[in-house]
Design a protein around this motif. Structure first.
Motif, mmCIF file in Angstrom:
data_model
loop_
_atom_site.group_PDB
_atom_site.id
_atom_site.type_symbol
_atom_site.label_atom_id
_atom_site.label_comp_id
_atom_site.label_asym_id
_atom_site.label_seq_id
_atom_site.Cartn_x
_atom_site.Cartn_y
_atom_site.Cartn_z
ATOM 1 N N ASN A 1 -20.211 62.398 -15.532
ATOM 2 C CA ASN A 1 -19.823 63.152 -16.718
ATOM 3 C C ASN A 1 -19.261 64.516 -16.360
ATOM 4 O O ASN A 1 -18.287 64.972 -16.956
ATOM 5 C CB ASN A 1 -21.032 63.306 -17.650
ATOM 6 N N VAL A 2 -19.867 65.182 -15.385
ATOM 7 C CA VAL A 2 -19.380 66.495 -14.966
ATOM 8 C C VAL A 2 -17.976 66.384 -14.381
ATOM 9 O O VAL A 2 -17.098 67.216 -14.669
ATOM 10 C CB VAL A 2 -20.348 67.119 -13.942
ATOM 11 N N GLU A 3 -17.733 65.364 -13.579
ATOM 12 C CA GLU A 3 -16.425 65.201 -12.970
ATOM 13 C C GLU A 3 -15.358 64.898 -14.011
ATOM 14 O O GLU A 3 -14.222 65.366 -13.912
ATOM 15 C CB GLU A 3 -16.482 64.085 -11.924
ATOM 16 N N ILE A 4 -15.719 64.106 -15.036
ATOM 17 C CA ILE A 4 -14.750 63.777 -16.074
ATOM 18 C C ILE A 4 -14.369 65.018 -16.872
ATOM 19 O O ILE A 4 -13.194 65.281 -17.125
ATOM 20 C CB ILE A 4 -15.329 62.685 -16.999
ATOM 21 N N VAL A 5 -15.378 65.807 -17.267
ATOM 22 C CA VAL A 5 -15.096 67.027 -18.022
ATOM 23 C C VAL A 5 -14.281 68.010 -17.190
ATOM 24 O O VAL A 5 -13.329 68.641 -17.679
ATOM 25 C CB VAL A 5 -16.421 67.674 -18.492
ATOM 26 N N LYS A 6 -14.623 68.128 -15.912
ATOM 27 C CA LYS A 6 -13.888 69.041 -15.040
ATOM 28 C C LYS A 6 -12.442 68.593 -14.857
ATOM 29 O O LYS A 6 -11.510 69.414 -14.844
ATOM 30 C CB LYS A 6 -14.588 69.122 -13.675
ATOM 31 N N ALA A 7 -12.235 67.279 -14.740
ATOM 32 C CA ALA A 7 -10.874 66.766 -14.585
ATOM 33 C C ALA A 7 -10.045 66.984 -15.839
ATOM 34 O O ALA A 7 -8.851 67.294 -15.760
ATOM 35 C CB ALA A 7 -10.920 65.275 -14.228
ATOM 36 N N LEU A 8 -10.668 66.836 -17.006
ATOM 37 C CA LEU A 8 -9.940 67.042 -18.250
ATOM 38 C C LEU A 8 -9.566 68.503 -18.467
ATOM 39 O O LEU A 8 -8.560 68.804 -19.114
ATOM 40 C CB LEU A 8 -10.777 66.535 -19.434
ATOM 41 N N GLN A 9 -10.376 69.413 -17.949
ATOM 42 C CA GLN A 9 -10.129 70.836 -18.139
ATOM 43 C C GLN A 9 -9.251 71.444 -17.043
ATOM 44 O O GLN A 9 -8.840 72.597 -17.165
ATOM 45 C CB GLN A 9 -11.463 71.594 -18.202
ATOM 46 N N THR A 10 -8.986 70.690 -15.988
ATOM 47 C CA THR A 10 -8.175 71.202 -14.883
ATOM 48 C C THR A 10 -6.710 70.814 -15.085
ATOM 49 O O THR A 10 -6.415 69.633 -15.318
ATOM 50 C CB THR A 10 -8.672 70.643 -13.542
ATOM 51 N N PRO A 11 -5.804 71.756 -15.006
ATOM 52 C CA PRO A 11 -4.372 71.409 -15.146
ATOM 53 C C PRO A 11 -3.925 70.473 -14.024
ATOM 54 O O PRO A 11 -4.372 70.576 -12.887
ATOM 55 C CB PRO A 11 -3.673 72.780 -15.047
#
Length: 287
Positions: free
Chosen positions: A82-92
């Motif tokens: 979940n952390v990786e998914i949220v981080k990927a969505l927020q990273t350009p």
């Protein structure tokens, strides 16, 4: 819909409505409702000493409730998903050459960490000692067993001579992980090596304070030699964990004056362990 079916439906609705009205009790005020509720509910004082084990059967953890789910899908699930998914969505999204190169580097590191995770099935087949030996030699390191002066290391084609099944009375004496990509997860494969005396982590760039604490917890009773040169992620916090290693006699460091705290920690460590000799420098002779 014909007239007969309409009549039957109308009669059934009237019958249900009449039963519902009979089951409802009309109260004249709110006080009557409260009295009715109090008369039907028996309030008991809660006493912890009277609670039995059977009364707590309703308590189930999330993992227990979803045990079958974890068994079938654990291969595709990690705690950081979940952390990786949220981080990927927020990273350009970076499609430049350097961005793609950094992404591939991170992916390779994640894959290597996953491959170094402790594998209980391997230990069941080979035993703790041989499983650790295979883990080290396969990644470019070397091992030496008690009673044998020969170091075992893979050749340029990654071929090496180690038993592929359990052998009794075969214990690792020395492990050389110099210039290898060993992570914290990989050190878990050494935790059941019971007679380790010699360990070199020279030029292991991913070794940090947490790794030193893990090594001390697993080998504080047996380790005599420890090489920590060129491990830039080790700070004075990691060195403080060495105080529990009462048999440690030789410690290699590349720089003791990198900071005042580091230098003071080295001095306190020598005071705490009088038998310990600390050697500094790249060209120190190994014993």
């Amino acid at each position: 819909m014909n007239i007969y079916s309409t009549s039957v439906l109308f009669r059934s609705l009237i019958y249900k409505r009449s039963n519902l009205c009979c089951s409802i009790r009309i109260f004249s005020s709110k006080n009557d409702i409260n009295k009715e509720i109090d008369s039907r509910i028996k309030i008991q004082d809660y006493d912890v000493n009277k609670v039995s084990k059977d009364d707590l059967n309703w308590r189930w953890s999330v993992n227990d409730e979803n045990k079958e789910y974890f068994k079938s899908l654990r291969l595709f699930y990690t705690d950081s998903n979940n952390v990786e998914i949220v981080k990927a969505l927020q990273t350009p999204l970076d499609l430049s050459f350097s961005g793609i190169k950094n992404w591939l580097t991170r992916k390779n590191k994640q894959r290597e960490i996953s491959e170094q995770t402790y594998n209980p099935e391997r230990n069941e087949v080979l035993g703790n000692e041989l499983a650790a030996a295979h883990f080290v030699v396969f990644r470019g390191g070397a091992v030496k067993f008690h009673g044998d002066d020969k170091w075992i290391k893979a050749d340029e084609y990654k071929n090496y001579n180690l038993p592929e099944y359990y052998v009794r009375n075969k214990y690792i004496e020395a492990i050389d992980c110099s210039d290898t990509d060993i992570y914290y997860e990989g050190l878990q494969n050494f935790r059941d090596v019971k007679h380790l005396k010699w360990l070199s982590l020279n030029d292991c760039q991913d070794i940090d304070d947490w790794c030193i604490d893990t090594i001390c917890a697993a080998h504080y009773k047996t380790l005599v030699y420890l090489d920590l040169r060129n491990c830039r992620n080790i700070t004075e916090r990691g060195l403080t964990a060495l105080w529990k290693m009462k048999k440690l006699k030789l410690l290699f460091l590349d720089d003791v004056i990198r900071s005042t705290e580091f230098e003071m920690t080295v001095l306190l460590l020598q005071e705490q362990l009088p038998q310990l000799e600390i050697r500094v420098g790249e060209f120190a002779e190994d014993d």
